[in-house]
Design a protein around this motif. Structure first.
Motif: not given
Length: 188
Positions: A7-27
């Motif tokens: 769980p402590e990896d949140t600040k590093a991993v959440a942006p990586l998930i969003i980067q991988a998803m691209g526009e899907l993250a905004n959807k």
């Protein structure tokens, strides 16, 4: 070094998930507000029992910094893992009738998001994460690993092909067109 996420990896991993998803993250967040989208994925990464949880994530760490992540799970558990996420989106993001297509299903271990920090790309981290995902699937006795890649993402397509993934079909997912790719693995 590749390790299970915490769980402590949140600040590093959440942006990586969003980067991988691209526009899907905004959807999923139902907004173009980057802070709100980030908050959504930070929240779910820290939670258990959802497809974006730290429980379903490996990270690549170098010099104490998370440089990449891989989010993966048993495709047969998609509906179960997606439920809390979709319930939350209905209540908090006004997505009451949001029913995304199934991007995976029973019979495959699904690599949902694979992402490397832009400053660390080109160093083989993505390849190592893919290899780790395949090994994870083997440990869980899966003989097939699947993923989706946008049809116009030639760079990613070639990378996955070098790792043994083959295009099975095309799949529409939340308004985009993707190659569904599968890597068959032998269980020893």
């Amino acid at each position: 070094m590749i390790r299970k996420a915490k769980p402590e990896d949140t600040k590093a991993v959440a942006p990586l998930i969003i980067q991988a998803m691209g526009e899907l993250a905004n959807k999923f967040s139902n907004t173009t507000d980057a802070d709100k989208t980030l908050a959504l994925f930070e929240y779910f990464f820290k939670q258990k029992n959802n497809q974006y949880s730290y429980e379903h994530t490996l990270v690549y760490e170098g010099d104490g910094i998370v440089l990449g992540s891989l989010n993966a799970y048993d495709g047969a558990k998609l509906i179960e893992l997606r439920k809390n996420f979709l319930d939350y989106l209905a209540i908090h993001n006004n997505l009451n009738d949001f029913q995304p297509e199934d991007e995976t299903g029973s019979g495959e271990f699904y690599l949902d998001t694979i992402s490397v920090n832009p400053h660390a790309q080109g160093k083989g981290i993505g390849k190592q994460l893919i290899d780790a995902g395949i090994e994870w699937a083997k440990k869980l006795s899966h003989n097939k690993v699947g993923l989706l890649v946008e049809v116009d993402n030639e760079k990613a397509l070639k990378l996955y092909q070098t790792k043994g993934f083959q295009i099975q079909n095309k799949k529409e997912f939340i308004g985009g067109l993707y190659h569904h790719m599968v890597c068959k693995i032998e269980i020893k």
